[in-house]
Scaffold this motif. Structure first.
Motif, mmCIF file in Angstrom:
data_model
loop_
_atom_site.group_PDB
_atom_site.id
_atom_site.type_symbol
_atom_site.label_atom_id
_atom_site.label_comp_id
_atom_site.label_asym_id
_atom_site.label_seq_id
_atom_site.Cartn_x
_atom_site.Cartn_y
_atom_site.Cartn_z
ATOM 1 N N ASN A 15 0.834 -1.187 0.000
ATOM 2 C CA ASN A 15 0.000 0.000 0.000
ATOM 3 C C ASN A 15 0.875 1.245 0.000
ATOM 4 O OD1 ASN A 15 0.223 1.183 2.904
ATOM 5 N ND2 ASN A 15 -0.076 -1.008 3.225
ATOM 6 N N PRO A 16 0.372 2.352 -0.573
ATOM 7 C CA PRO A 16 1.170 3.573 -0.719
ATOM 8 C C PRO A 16 1.637 4.150 0.608
ATOM 9 C CG PRO A 16 -0.786 3.649 -2.113
ATOM 10 C CD PRO A 16 -0.943 2.465 -1.212
ATOM 11 N N GLU A 17 0.809 4.037 1.668
ATOM 12 C CA GLU A 17 1.202 4.602 2.957
ATOM 13 C C GLU A 17 2.464 3.941 3.488
ATOM 14 O OE1 GLU A 17 -1.858 4.686 5.855
ATOM 15 O OE2 GLU A 17 -3.247 5.850 4.622
ATOM 16 N N LEU A 18 2.545 2.604 3.346
ATOM 17 C CA LEU A 18 3.740 1.909 3.817
ATOM 18 C C LEU A 18 4.949 2.320 2.985
ATOM 19 C CD1 LEU A 18 4.984 -0.192 5.714
ATOM 20 C CD2 LEU A 18 4.624 -1.860 3.920
ATOM 21 N N ASP A 19 4.759 2.465 1.666
ATOM 22 C CA ASP A 19 5.864 2.891 0.814
ATOM 23 C C ASP A 19 6.412 4.233 1.277
ATOM 24 O OD1 ASP A 19 5.524 0.625 -0.663
ATOM 25 O OD2 ASP A 19 4.433 1.592 -2.301
ATOM 26 N N ALA A 20 5.505 5.166 1.572
ATOM 27 C CA ALA A 20 5.940 6.493 2.018
ATOM 28 C C ALA A 20 6.657 6.403 3.369
ATOM 29 C CB ALA A 20 4.735 7.423 2.119
ATOM 30 N N HIS A 21 6.128 5.568 4.257
ATOM 31 C CA HIS A 21 6.754 5.415 5.580
ATOM 32 C C HIS A 21 8.160 4.833 5.454
ATOM 33 C CE1 HIS A 21 7.279 4.545 9.821
ATOM 34 N NE2 HIS A 21 7.597 3.310 9.478
ATOM 35 N N LEU A 22 8.289 3.792 4.622
ATOM 36 C CA LEU A 22 9.609 3.173 4.451
ATOM 37 C C LEU A 22 10.591 4.150 3.831
ATOM 38 C CD1 LEU A 22 8.662 -0.415 3.255
ATOM 39 C CD2 LEU A 22 9.679 0.242 5.441
ATOM 40 N N HIS A 23 10.103 4.995 2.920
ATOM 41 C CA HIS A 23 10.997 5.996 2.327
ATOM 42 C C HIS A 23 11.513 6.941 3.400
ATOM 43 C CE1 HIS A 23 12.631 9.157 -0.184
ATOM 44 N NE2 HIS A 23 11.817 10.019 0.418
ATOM 45 N N GLU A 50 14.072 16.510 2.814
ATOM 46 C CA GLU A 50 14.037 15.307 1.980
ATOM 47 C C GLU A 50 13.061 14.272 2.541
ATOM 48 O OE1 GLU A 50 17.059 11.772 0.415
ATOM 49 O OE2 GLU A 50 17.835 13.460 1.581
ATOM 50 N N ALA A 51 13.050 14.128 3.864
ATOM 51 C CA ALA A 51 12.227 13.079 4.475
ATOM 52 C C ALA A 51 10.737 13.343 4.304
ATOM 53 C CB ALA A 51 12.568 12.941 5.958
ATOM 54 N N PHE A 52 10.328 14.620 4.434
ATOM 55 C CA PHE A 52 8.899 14.918 4.446
ATOM 56 C C PHE A 52 8.427 15.682 3.208
ATOM 57 C CE2 PHE A 52 10.109 14.745 9.011
ATOM 58 C CZ PHE A 52 9.372 13.628 9.344
ATOM 59 N N GLY A 53 9.348 15.985 2.297
ATOM 60 C CA GLY A 53 8.950 16.707 1.093
ATOM 61 C C GLY A 53 8.530 18.133 1.368
ATOM 62 N N LEU A 54 9.191 18.802 2.314
ATOM 63 C CA LEU A 54 8.850 20.186 2.667
ATOM 64 C C LEU A 54 9.615 21.170 1.788
ATOM 65 C CD1 LEU A 54 8.980 19.977 6.577
ATOM 66 C CD2 LEU A 54 7.011 19.610 5.075
ATOM 67 N N THR A 55 9.060 22.375 1.658
ATOM 68 C CA THR A 55 9.780 23.456 0.985
ATOM 69 C C THR A 55 10.769 24.072 1.976
ATOM 70 O OG1 THR A 55 8.221 25.167 1.650
ATOM 71 C CG2 THR A 55 7.712 23.937 -0.383
ATOM 72 N N PRO A 56 11.786 24.796 1.481
ATOM 73 C CA PRO A 56 12.720 25.464 2.416
ATOM 74 C C PRO A 56 12.006 26.388 3.391
ATOM 75 C CG PRO A 56 13.643 25.432 0.199
ATOM 76 C CD PRO A 56 12.247 24.912 0.073
ATOM 77 N N LYS A 89 1.811 17.093 5.547
ATOM 78 C CA LYS A 89 2.942 16.424 4.917
ATOM 79 C C LYS A 89 3.678 15.505 5.896
ATOM 80 C CE LYS A 89 3.976 19.873 1.328
ATOM 81 N NZ LYS A 89 4.996 20.814 0.804
ATOM 82 N N THR A 90 3.756 15.903 7.148
ATOM 83 C CA THR A 90 4.485 15.096 8.142
ATOM 84 C C THR A 90 3.591 14.060 8.817
ATOM 85 O OG1 THR A 90 4.067 16.766 9.852
ATOM 86 C CG2 THR A 90 6.141 16.926 8.622
ATOM 87 N N GLU A 91 2.279 14.066 8.439
ATOM 88 C CA GLU A 91 1.319 13.128 9.015
ATOM 89 C C GLU A 91 1.253 13.243 10.535
ATOM 90 O OE1 GLU A 91 1.385 9.102 7.426
ATOM 91 O OE2 GLU A 91 2.591 9.792 5.733
#
Length: 552
Positions: free
Chosen positions: A30-38, A171-177, A216-218
């Motif tokens: 599932n996509p949620e697990l993929d995002a968590h593992l990333h 990088e981890a959460f896909g945030l902007t600067p 973004k950080t859930e």
């Protein structure tokens, strides 16, 4: 994500996840697990073993809180980076540089002298107001054991982000600067109003950005966001490398030159050789642990018995480049073996595989019968058929290989955590932990020649300079696919010498599988395990020589 907790994860996994093994692949797809593992992998990439505590300053263990060492004199003995940033102090700098009122500094100095001299409680907590921010600062003063002088460690509640941490969070959460700067302000306890003023934005604009950050950080609140960021800060601040303490140097093994070959697609292949350069070629396969060296006496024996041992270093190990992710692993590895043997103009080699490397030896004999004339396997594995055969394995082997079969998406993270744990503990300690239930393997590893060969040989897999965790994960996933057709079609003579204490492939499993492949000759050696070759190499090489004598 702390590798030292990997065994705790293993226990939870065995108790709660393993019973769902048959449906594990679907459950974890599932996509949620993929995002968590990333996200988890981003932080694990930056977490590695640290040096022994006695080799590090006590301040090295405090990466985010402003802290310093003092004996209560007019100078600061030492400070960490957060202390230098938050307090404006430096190693050897004046005590009066601390941003506190004179009476508060005098109080702190007196407490430090008492604690350092053993005339006060083990820990004293003070509340002092900062003259920079006007906010209260909590200080904890505790004694430090030092042969040179009596010191106290002062740790504060003033926080500073580690160097480079903003890039890790981004990088981890896909945030902007801009969002990262807001996270920094929230983490350091700044009100939204102050963050907005510092950024030249309205408070409402910053609140909108905060809502985006939480999504973004859930996380569901600013306090949860702070907890997540602070909990990961220590992980991200750990050093990326540590000196290897396990590998003995200056032993009996002779150094071997690493040779290389560049393929048309730009990939580099490497290999080593030892023994008699004009002797009967032996193709040694190093297993997923990258065991490219033999005990010193075995390498000398190979030369005396006129055996030319060729050890290709597989993709992702040492300096050999990985294959593309889309490549068929069995076919691509076999092609690399072909490339090395063709480059050396070698034909009619005896393949000597270990573990699941048997599939490479058999597939190579099918693709190029001119290259392989026979196979002598040491503690080899055959393709498993059902979950019960995984249940017979020892827990570490089951943890990795059952996930390779049933949850391959999760495996790369688990393997990387295992490699980090091995680097942190030292390869020898990690080996003892993983193979502790095989008395034969532990006794074999304790032999100085064997230990030297394994620890030095496996540098292509794990060392200070490299970590082959991605290649190892691919090897495991490949080994747990169905390669029974390769076994059935193999027509060269095959002799398998098996261990009666193999933690990965117990006797019951091998006897069960042997019924499917009557053309294979199998023999169990007493008091041997997965390291069968390293303990009984004279018997293995004797079997090799017998096979050579029977060849046309």
């Amino acid at each position: 994500m702390d590798p030292i907790k990997l065994e705790d994860l293993l226990q939870v996994w065995e108790e709660q996840v393993a019973p769902l093994r048959r449906d594990l692949g679907r459950a974890l797809d599932n996509p949620e697990l993929d995002a968590h593992l990333h996200r988890a992998t981003v932080f694990l990439d930056r977490y590695d073993a640290a040096t022994d505590a006695q080799d590090r300053s006590v301040l090295a263990d405090i990466p985010r809180s402003a802290a310093f060492l003092s004996d209560g004199s007019a100078k600061i003995t030492d400070c960490n980076r957060p202390g230098a940033v938050a307090f404006g102090i430096s190693k050897g700098g004046p005590f009066v540089d601390l941003p506190f009122e004179p009476e508060d500094r005098a109080l702190l100095q007196g407490v430090i002298r008492k604690v350092a001299g053993g005339r006060a409680e083990q820990r004293v907590t003070l509340r002092i107001r900062s003259s920079i921010t006007g906010s209260p600062v909590i200080l904890r003063v505790s004694p430090v054991v030092s042969k040179a002088q009596s010191l106290a460690l002062v740790v504060s509640t003033e926080l500073v982000w580690p160097l480079g941490f903003e890039l890790i969070v981004q990088e981890a959460f896909g945030l902007t600067p801009a969002e990262v700067e807001i996270v920094r302000g929230i983490t350091l306890g700044l009100p939204i109003k102050d963050i907005a003023e510092a950024r030249g934005r309205s408070a409402e604009t910053v609140r909108t950005q905060v809502r985006s950050i939480l999504q973004k950080t859930e996380t569901h609140s600013q306090s949860e966001l702070v907890r997540v960021v602070l909990g990961l800060m220590d992980v991200a601040a750990m050093p990326s490398e540590a000196p290897s303490r396990s590998v003995p140097r200056g032993g009996a093994l002779e150094p071997r030159d690493v040779r290389e070959l560049w393929l048309a697609d730009g990939r580099r292949l490497t290999w080593i050789e030892f023994g008699d350069p004009k002797g009967q070629p032996i193709l040694f396969m190093h297993m997923d642990y990258g065991l490219i060296r033999w005990p010193a006496s075995a390498e000398r024996h190979a030369r005396a018995r006129k055996l030319r041992v060729i050890v290709p270093v597989r993709a992702g190990y040492g300096l050999t480049d990985l294959h593309l992710r889309a490549a068929d692993h069995l076919g691509a590895v076999s092609q690399d073996y072909i490339a090395v043997l063709d480059h050396l103009a070698v034909q009619g080699a005896i393949a000597l595989p270990m573990g699941a490397d048997l599939r490479f030896a058999m597939n190579l004999s099918l693709r190029r019968p001119d290259l392989i004339s026979g196979i002598v396997g040491a503690a080899c594995q055959l393709p498993l058929r059902h979950a019960a055969q995984y249940e017979r394995m020892d827990k570490w082997q089951r943890f990795i290989l059952s996930n390779a079969r049933y949850a391959p998406k999760v495996l790369p993270f688990l393997v990387q955590a295992g490699f980090s744990l091995a680097r942190r503990l030292g390869k020898d300690v990690f080996f003892a932990q993983v193979n502790g239930n095989s008395r034969a393997d532990i006794e074999t590893f304790d032999r100085p020649e064997v230990r030297e060969a394994i620890l030095i040989g496996s540098d292509v897999c794990l060392s200070r300079e490299r970590s082959a965790h991605e290649a190892f994960a691919r090897e495991c996933i490949g080994s747990e696919k169905d390669w029974s057709d390769v076994v059935r079609r193999c027509i060269v003579p095959v002799v398998l010498l098996l261990g009666d204490q193999d933690p990965q492939t117990p006797m019951e499993t091998m006897r069960e599988l042997a019924m499917d492949y009557p053309q294979l000759t199998m023999r169990f050696l007493p008091e041997t395990g997965q390291l069968l070759f390293f303990k009984e190499w004279p018997l293995v090489l004797e079997e090799v020589e017998l096979m050579i004598a029977r060849l046309p």
